[in-house]
Design a protein around this motif. Structure first.
Motif, PDB file in Angstrom:
ATOM      1  N   VAL A  37      16.788  45.911   5.139  1.00 20.89           N
ATOM      2  CA  VAL A  37      16.191  46.096   3.812  1.00 20.89           C
ATOM      3  C   VAL A  37      17.247  45.870   2.732  1.00 20.89           C
ATOM      4  O   VAL A  37      16.983  45.230   1.705  1.00 20.89           O
ATOM      5  CB  VAL A  37      15.573  47.509   3.679  1.00 20.89           C
ATOM      6  N   HIS A  38      18.472  46.363   2.980  1.00 23.71           N
ATOM      7  CA  HIS A  38      19.567  46.142   2.022  1.00 23.71           C
ATOM      8  C   HIS A  38      19.837  44.653   1.840  1.00 23.71           C
ATOM      9  O   HIS A  38      20.000  44.176   0.708  1.00 23.71           O
ATOM     10  CB  HIS A  38      20.830  46.848   2.520  1.00 23.71           C
ATOM     11  N   GLN A  39      19.871  43.906   2.938  1.00 23.22           N
ATOM     12  CA  GLN A  39      20.112  42.461   2.853  1.00 23.22           C
ATOM     13  C   GLN A  39      18.984  41.752   2.113  1.00 23.22           C
ATOM     14  O   GLN A  39      19.223  40.798   1.367  1.00 23.22           O
ATOM     15  CB  GLN A  39      20.268  41.870   4.259  1.00 23.22           C
ATOM     16  N   THR A  40      17.762  42.218   2.303  1.00 24.72           N
ATOM     17  CA  THR A  40      16.620  41.657   1.564  1.00 24.72           C
ATOM     18  C   THR A  40      16.810  41.858   0.075  1.00 24.72           C
ATOM     19  O   THR A  40      16.606  40.937  -0.730  1.00 24.72           O
ATOM     20  CB  THR A  40      15.296  42.316   2.019  1.00 24.72           C
ATOM     21  N   THR A  43      20.040  39.701  -1.086  1.00 27.61           N
ATOM     22  CA  THR A  43      19.808  38.253  -1.013  1.00 27.61           C
ATOM     23  C   THR A  43      18.867  37.783  -2.117  1.00 27.61           C
ATOM     24  O   THR A  43      19.078  36.716  -2.722  1.00 27.61           O
ATOM     25  CB  THR A  43      19.226  37.863   0.362  1.00 27.61           C
ATOM     26  N   ALA A  44      17.832  38.571  -2.378  1.00 24.86           N
ATOM     27  CA  ALA A  44      16.846  38.187  -3.400  1.00 24.86           C
ATOM     28  C   ALA A  44      17.274  38.609  -4.803  1.00 24.86           C
ATOM     29  O   ALA A  44      16.616  38.225  -5.782  1.00 24.86           O
ATOM     30  CB  ALA A  44      15.490  38.788  -3.064  1.00 24.86           C
ATOM     31  N   GLY A  45      18.354  39.401  -4.907  1.00 20.48           N
ATOM     32  CA  GLY A  45      18.815  39.873  -6.213  1.00 20.48           C
ATOM     33  C   GLY A  45      17.740  40.668  -6.941  1.00 20.48           C
ATOM     34  O   GLY A  45      17.477  40.445  -8.130  1.00 20.48           O
ATOM     35  N   LEU A  46      17.117  41.598  -6.213  1.00 21.95           N
ATOM     36  CA  LEU A  46      15.965  42.319  -6.771  1.00 21.95           C
ATOM     37  C   LEU A  46      16.310  43.231  -7.941  1.00 21.95           C
ATOM     38  O   LEU A  46      15.494  43.410  -8.849  1.00 21.95           O
ATOM     39  CB  LEU A  46      15.289  43.149  -5.667  1.00 21.95           C
ATOM     40  N   PHE A  47      17.515  43.810  -7.931  1.00 21.97           N
ATOM     41  CA  PHE A  47      17.857  44.793  -8.959  1.00 21.97           C
ATOM     42  C   PHE A  47      19.210  44.484  -9.594  1.00 21.97           C
ATOM     43  O   PHE A  47      20.038  43.778  -9.009  1.00 21.97           O
ATOM     44  CB  PHE A  47      17.896  46.204  -8.357  1.00 21.97           C
ATOM     45  N   ALA A 193       5.781  35.667  -2.912  1.00 23.54           N
ATOM     46  CA  ALA A 193       6.973  35.899  -3.746  1.00 23.54           C
ATOM     47  C   ALA A 193       7.446  37.338  -3.588  1.00 23.54           C
ATOM     48  O   ALA A 193       6.662  38.278  -3.656  1.00 23.54           O
ATOM     49  CB  ALA A 193       6.654  35.607  -5.209  1.00 23.54           C
ATOM     50  N   ILE A 194       8.743  37.509  -3.388  1.00 17.27           N
ATOM     51  CA  ILE A 194       9.276  38.864  -3.210  1.00 17.27           C
ATOM     52  C   ILE A 194       9.384  39.605  -4.533  1.00 17.27           C
ATOM     53  O   ILE A 194       9.384  40.817  -4.593  1.00 17.27           O
ATOM     54  CB  ILE A 194      10.653  38.807  -2.506  1.00 17.27           C
TER      55      ILE A 194
END
Length: 350
Positions: A37-40, A43-47, A193-194
């Motif tokens: 979950v951390h890598q997700t 990688t996606a630069g969510l925050f 889309a994430i």
């Protein structure tokens, strides 16, 4: 014969990961699940550091695991986020009122602020009252549209930067299948889309709060295992109105695929991610609802049309395509319906 953990090779394995097939002890499973979950997220630069993030909390397994993970990872990796819980009370007696008690316990357990918004406050209707008028068929359409907007409205009240939801890999794959079966090209293009936000040129960027899915690649079975072995406090009863939902058919089909090929879930997601729309195909342009200002590709957003139908005693008004009636709705004029059309729109059994 006891099976040894395939990761640390020291402790006894207590589970076999549905996603990878590896036999792991509890500690190795926790670490692997949390790291994925951390890598997700990374990688996606969510925050971004300093952001205020609302966690959509329903009290169910997905949102409870998400809240736990966000708190753990935010502290472990110093994301620098300000977290809070945001819940929607749809007004379903015996279901949502009980699940909200779980959310309130989560608030105490994770020491996070909690905001609850309700359909009754926002729309003047509860789901129990809506079902009485529209019946058990298509009631999930009303709930889904109203809940999405209610979450956004609650986030705007809290002035958050982002909303994160507990949508898992199974949910995303089901949505891909549903959109394929319905031929919904617009939603099919963006459902994987994430992180989602309006891309319409006519929408004020400051009025759009991005949503993200940190659990996008997490299998539902592994979320259940994580919650079980961590002994997290969550509500597991299914919504009393959900058995009639169209999503249930896609879910049953996906489970059959998963039983034959466990990678089917992520394979469907990857297929959705790589689908492209042929050049020249006209896509809906997102703008703003002329009544409430919410994102819409029509003069009125879906929520406003559904609400108008309920208030006028025409529950079918928001089901199907009735765009030609939007001008009359906006001007509060009679809809000028033929008798047979009005009977059809008033029929609860549709």
């Amino acid at each position: 014969m006891p099976v040894q953990c395939s990761s640390c090779e020291q402790k006894r394995a207590v589970l076999r990961r549905p996603k990878t097939g590896h036999s792991l002890c509890k500690e190795c499973f926790f670490w692997a699940f949390e790291e994925e979950v951390h890598q997700t997220i990374v990688t996606a630069g969510l925050f971004h550091r300093g952001e205020t993030v609302a966690i959509g909390a329903s009290g169910g397994k997905d949102s409870t695991v998400l809240a736990h993970l966000m708190k753990v990872l935010n502290e472990r990796y110093d994301y620098g986020l300000s977290l809070l819980l945001l819940s929607v009370d749809e007004g379903i007696t015996g279901y949502r009122d009980d699940s909200l008690e779980t959310v309130k316990r989560n608030q105490q357990q994770y020491e996070l602020p909690l905001k609850i918004v309700s359909y009754e406050e926002l729309y003047g209707w509860t789901m129990d009252a809506i079902v009485k008028q529209v019946g058990l068929k298509n009631n999930c359409t009303f709930c889904g549209v109203f809940r999405r907007q209610a979450l956004d409205r609650g986030a705007m009240m809290l002035k958050v930067d982002k909303i994160c939801t507990g949508h898992n890999a199974d949910d995303v794959a089901e949505t891909v299948l549903m959109n394929v079966l319905r031929g919904d090209i617009a939603r099919l293009r963006r459902c994987t889309a994430i992180s989602t936000a309006s891309e319409g040129a006519d929408v004020d960027p400051d009025s759009v709060i991005p949503r993200c899915k940190p659990l996008k690649y997490a299998y539902e079975k592994e979320i259940v295992l994580y919650a079980y072995f961590k002994r997290l406090d969550y509500f597991s009863t299914e919504c009393i109105y959900a058995p009639n939902a169209y999503r249930g058919h896609a879910r049953a089909f996906l489970k059959d695929l998963e039983a034959v090929r466990p990678s089917a879930i992520v394979d469907v997601i990857h297929s959705g991610e790589h689908l492209s729309v042929r050049h020249g195909v006209k896509m809906p342009t997102q703008g703003s609802c002329q009544r409430c200002g919410y994102i819409s590709s029509q003069a009125l957003c879906k929520a406003c049309v559904l609400l108008e139908g309920l208030n006028r005693g025409l529950p079918r008004l928001g089901i199907g395509k009735h765009h030609r009636l939007h001008a009359n709705i906006l001007s509060q004029k009679p809809l000028d319906l033929e008798p047979h059309q009005e009977r059809k729109l008033r029929a609860a059994d549709f």
